[in-house]
Motif scaffolding. Structure first.
Motif, PDB file in Angstrom:
ATOM      1  N   GLU A 161       0.833  -1.211   0.000  1.00  0.00           N
ATOM      2  CA  GLU A 161       0.000   0.000   0.000  1.00  0.00           C
ATOM      3  C   GLU A 161       0.867   1.260   0.000  1.00  0.00           C
ATOM      4  N   ALA A 162       1.900   1.258   0.821  1.00  0.00           N
ATOM      5  CA  ALA A 162       2.790   2.422   0.876  1.00  0.00           C
ATOM      6  C   ALA A 162       3.525   2.612  -0.442  1.00  0.00           C
ATOM      7  N   LEU A 163       4.038   1.510  -1.004  1.00  0.00           N
ATOM      8  CA  LEU A 163       4.768   1.602  -2.262  1.00  0.00           C
ATOM      9  C   LEU A 163       3.864   2.100  -3.387  1.00  0.00           C
ATOM     10  N   ALA A 164       2.627   1.652  -3.394  1.00  0.00           N
ATOM     11  CA  ALA A 164       1.687   2.089  -4.436  1.00  0.00           C
ATOM     12  C   ALA A 164       1.529   3.608  -4.428  1.00  0.00           C
ATOM     13  N   LYS A 165       1.490   4.193  -3.239  1.00  0.00           N
ATOM     14  CA  LYS A 165       1.333   5.650  -3.140  1.00  0.00           C
ATOM     15  C   LYS A 165       2.627   6.372  -3.486  1.00  0.00           C
ATOM     16  N   GLU A 166       3.758   5.793  -3.108  1.00  0.00           N
ATOM     17  CA  GLU A 166       5.050   6.402  -3.416  1.00  0.00           C
ATOM     18  C   GLU A 166       5.348   6.385  -4.913  1.00  0.00           C
ATOM     19  N   ALA A 167       4.982   5.270  -5.571  1.00  0.00           N
ATOM     20  CA  ALA A 167       5.412   5.052  -6.956  1.00  0.00           C
ATOM     21  C   ALA A 167       4.397   5.512  -7.994  1.00  0.00           C
ATOM     22  N   LYS A 168       3.219   5.906  -7.534  1.00  0.00           N
ATOM     23  CA  LYS A 168       2.141   6.244  -8.469  1.00  0.00           C
ATOM     24  C   LYS A 168       2.557   7.289  -9.491  1.00  0.00           C
ATOM     25  N   ASP A 169       3.208   8.351  -9.042  1.00  0.00           N
ATOM     26  CA  ASP A 169       3.589   9.441  -9.944  1.00  0.00           C
ATOM     27  C   ASP A 169       4.858   9.137 -10.737  1.00  0.00           C
ATOM     28  N   LEU A 170       5.442   7.965 -10.510  1.00  0.00           N
ATOM     29  CA  LEU A 170       6.662   7.570 -11.226  1.00  0.00           C
ATOM     30  C   LEU A 170       6.365   6.627 -12.378  1.00  0.00           C
ATOM     31  N   GLY A 171       5.075   6.337 -12.588  1.00  0.00           N
ATOM     32  CA  GLY A 171       4.693   5.412 -13.661  1.00  0.00           C
ATOM     33  C   GLY A 171       4.754   3.956 -13.250  1.00  0.00           C
ATOM     34  N   ILE A 172       4.971   3.690 -11.965  1.00  0.00           N
ATOM     35  CA  ILE A 172       5.091   2.313 -11.464  1.00  0.00           C
ATOM     36  C   ILE A 172       3.802   1.935 -10.748  1.00  0.00           C
ATOM     37  N   LYS A 173       3.242   0.803 -11.135  1.00  0.00           N
ATOM     38  CA  LYS A 173       2.001   0.318 -10.532  1.00  0.00           C
ATOM     39  C   LYS A 173       2.311  -0.810  -9.546  1.00  0.00           C
ATOM     40  N   VAL A 174       1.455  -0.939  -8.549  1.00  0.00           N
ATOM     41  CA  VAL A 174       1.647  -1.952  -7.511  1.00  0.00           C
ATOM     42  C   VAL A 174       0.321  -2.651  -7.248  1.00  0.00           C
ATOM     43  N   THR A 175       0.359  -3.961  -7.221  1.00  0.00           N
ATOM     44  CA  THR A 175      -0.820  -4.756  -6.870  1.00  0.00           C
ATOM     45  C   THR A 175      -0.414  -5.795  -5.842  1.00  0.00           C
ATOM     46  N   VAL A 176      -1.193  -5.899  -4.764  1.00  0.00           N
ATOM     47  CA  VAL A 176      -0.968  -6.945  -3.771  1.00  0.00           C
ATOM     48  C   VAL A 176      -2.131  -7.928  -3.888  1.00  0.00           C
ATOM     49  N   VAL A 177      -1.789  -9.194  -4.089  1.00  0.00           N
ATOM     50  CA  VAL A 177      -2.768 -10.242  -4.372  1.00  0.00           C
ATOM     51  C   VAL A 177      -3.033 -11.045  -3.101  1.00  0.00           C
ATOM     52  N   ALA A 178      -4.311 -11.273  -2.804  1.00  0.00           N
ATOM     53  CA  ALA A 178      -4.704 -12.009  -1.605  1.00  0.00           C
ATOM     54  C   ALA A 178      -5.504 -13.251  -2.001  1.00  0.00           C
ATOM     55  N   PRO A 179      -4.819 -14.359  -2.290  1.00  0.00           N
ATOM     56  CA  PRO A 179      -5.551 -15.594  -2.604  1.00  0.00           C
ATOM     57  C   PRO A 179      -6.148 -16.206  -1.340  1.00  0.00           C
ATOM     58  N   GLY A 180      -7.319 -16.803  -1.515  1.00  0.00           N
ATOM     59  CA  GLY A 180      -7.871 -17.654  -0.470  1.00  0.00           C
ATOM     60  C   GLY A 180      -7.326 -19.057  -0.649  1.00  0.00           C
ATOM     61  N   PRO A 181      -8.097 -20.095  -0.307  1.00  0.00           N
ATOM     62  CA  PRO A 181      -7.623 -21.473  -0.477  1.00  0.00           C
ATOM     63  C   PRO A 181      -7.512 -21.843  -1.959  1.00  0.00           C
ATOM     64  N   PHE A 182      -6.313 -22.161  -2.408  1.00  0.00           N
ATOM     65  CA  PHE A 182      -6.073 -22.572  -3.786  1.00  0.00           C
ATOM     66  C   PHE A 182      -5.379 -23.929  -3.795  1.00  0.00           C
ATOM     67  N   ARG A 183      -5.521 -24.623  -4.903  1.00  0.00           N
ATOM     68  CA  ARG A 183      -4.961 -25.967  -5.030  1.00  0.00           C
ATOM     69  C   ARG A 183      -3.479 -25.891  -5.391  1.00  0.00           C
ATOM     70  N   THR A 184      -2.730 -25.246  -4.502  1.00  0.00           N
ATOM     71  CA  THR A 184      -1.279 -25.171  -4.628  1.00  0.00           C
ATOM     72  C   THR A 184      -0.670 -26.116  -3.587  1.00  0.00           C
ATOM     73  N   ASP A 185       0.629 -26.017  -3.407  1.00  0.00           N
ATOM     74  CA  ASP A 185       1.302 -26.878  -2.438  1.00  0.00           C
ATOM     75  C   ASP A 185       1.389 -26.221  -1.059  1.00  0.00           C
ATOM     76  N   TRP A 186       0.692 -25.082  -0.876  1.00  0.00           N
ATOM     77  CA  TRP A 186       0.819 -24.323   0.367  1.00  0.00           C
ATOM     78  C   TRP A 186       0.485 -25.171   1.585  1.00  0.00           C
ATOM     79  N   ALA A 187      -0.623 -25.917   1.512  1.00  0.00           N
ATOM     80  CA  ALA A 187      -1.051 -26.732   2.658  1.00  0.00           C
ATOM     81  C   ALA A 187      -0.493 -28.153   2.597  1.00  0.00           C
ATOM     82  N   GLY A 188       0.365 -28.403   1.616  1.00  0.00           N
ATOM     83  CA  GLY A 188       0.961 -29.723   1.467  1.00  0.00           C
ATOM     84  C   GLY A 188       2.377 -29.756   1.993  1.00  0.00           C
ATOM     85  N   ARG A 189       3.309 -30.217   1.138  1.00  0.00           N
ATOM     86  CA  ARG A 189       4.682 -30.413   1.609  1.00  0.00           C
ATOM     87  C   ARG A 189       5.399 -29.097   1.910  1.00  0.00           C
TER      88      ARG A 189
END
Length: 280
Positions: A161-189
């Motif tokens: 959030e802070a970086l998004a505000k700092e970089a906005k006028d520099l042409g740099i975009k920031v997105t933070v992604v919040a996945p819920g439960p996905f079929r990855t290996d997160w809950a596995g090994r």
């Protein structure tokens, strides 16, 4: 006329979102710099593609970070950074092993920060770029057993959030992604747990860990569709700063925001009473 391929630098491509993103991008004809601590883990998927380079990267090692960014800079610079490297850790706060949670922060937080800092000068000089940080619904909602993991992901959200505000006028975009439960290996090994469980947390932390183990491989979220959603956000002329992925995650976040709003409203008088009086 086809758009010019962009340079995508992705951390943590061995499994999960990192691998899914790399696969979708390769199929689209983008230039992918796919990284992993053990590059041989990527050979089965990425070998033989002209538009991918597989690079060794441990995000906790500064020399690795600079070496990888130098490679991409030699080929035009990083257009999109996907900070995906990370892993889960389930333990009650009291159960947490100091070495384990410090290493968790080294990877999930400090490694992400170091990667971002390494690409920002080039993006700033070109006046363009997009930083995508993979957080979690656990970076917006705390759950039993996830205190240390949530702390890392809450940190990623605040940083983004802070970086998004700092970089906005520099042409740099920031997105933070919040996945819920996905079929990855997160809950596995990939999931790490406390070395010395405490029986008092049997019905909270340990019950949740058992539930996570049981649903591993059966989660509602599809990593490939999740990757496509992330790419849609990057392709958008007005990408979101926050992107929640998956129906279960969206429900958790909405319930949390509702509960938070109700709690804030219930204590509004006490909150406002902390200020100096208007005539002071």
């Amino acid at each position: 006329m086809a758009p010019t391929p962009r340079n995508w630098l992705i951390t943590g491509c061995s499994t999960g979102f990192g691998r899914a993103l790399a696969e979708v991008l390769i199929a689209r004809g983008e230039r992918v710099f796919a990284t992993a601590r053990h590059p041989n883990d990527l050979n089965d998927v990425f070998a033989g593609h002209d538009n991918v380079q597989v690079l060794q990267l441990d995000v906790t090692q500064q020399e690795d970070i600079h070496a990888v960014v130098d490679v991409v800079n030699s080929e035009g610079g990083v257009d999109v950074l996907i900070n995906n490297a990370g892993y889960g850790y389930i333990a009650a706060i009291e159960e947490g092993d100091e070495h384990a949670y410090r290493q968790l922060f080294e990877t999930n937080v400090f490694g992400l920060i170091a990667m971002t800092r390494a690409v920002l000068p080039g993006m700033r000089a070109r006046g363009s770029g997009h930083v995508v940080n993979i957080s979690s619904v656990g970076g917006m909602v705390g759950n039993p057993g996830s205190g240390y993991y949530a702390a890392t992901k809450f940190a990623v959200v605040g940083f983004s959030e802070a970086l998004a505000k700092e970089a906005k006028d520099l042409g740099i975009k920031v997105t933070v992604v919040a996945p819920g439960p996905f079929r990855t290996d997160w809950a596995g090994r990939s999931l790490k747990t406390a070395e010395h469980p405490i029986a008092a947390y049997e019905h909270s932390v340990h019950a949740r860990l058992k539930s996570l183990s049981q649903i591993s491989g059966h989660q509602q979220g599809d990593p490939t569709r999740g990757a496509e959603a992330i790419l849609a956000a990057v392709d958008s002329p007005n990408p979101p700063v926050h992107l929640v992925l998956g129906a279960p995650g969206l429900e958790m976040v909405r319930q949390h925001l509702t509960s938070l709003g109700e709690e804030i409203d219930a204590w509004e008088a006490v909150t406002l009473g902390a200020d100096f009086p208007h005539n002071a």
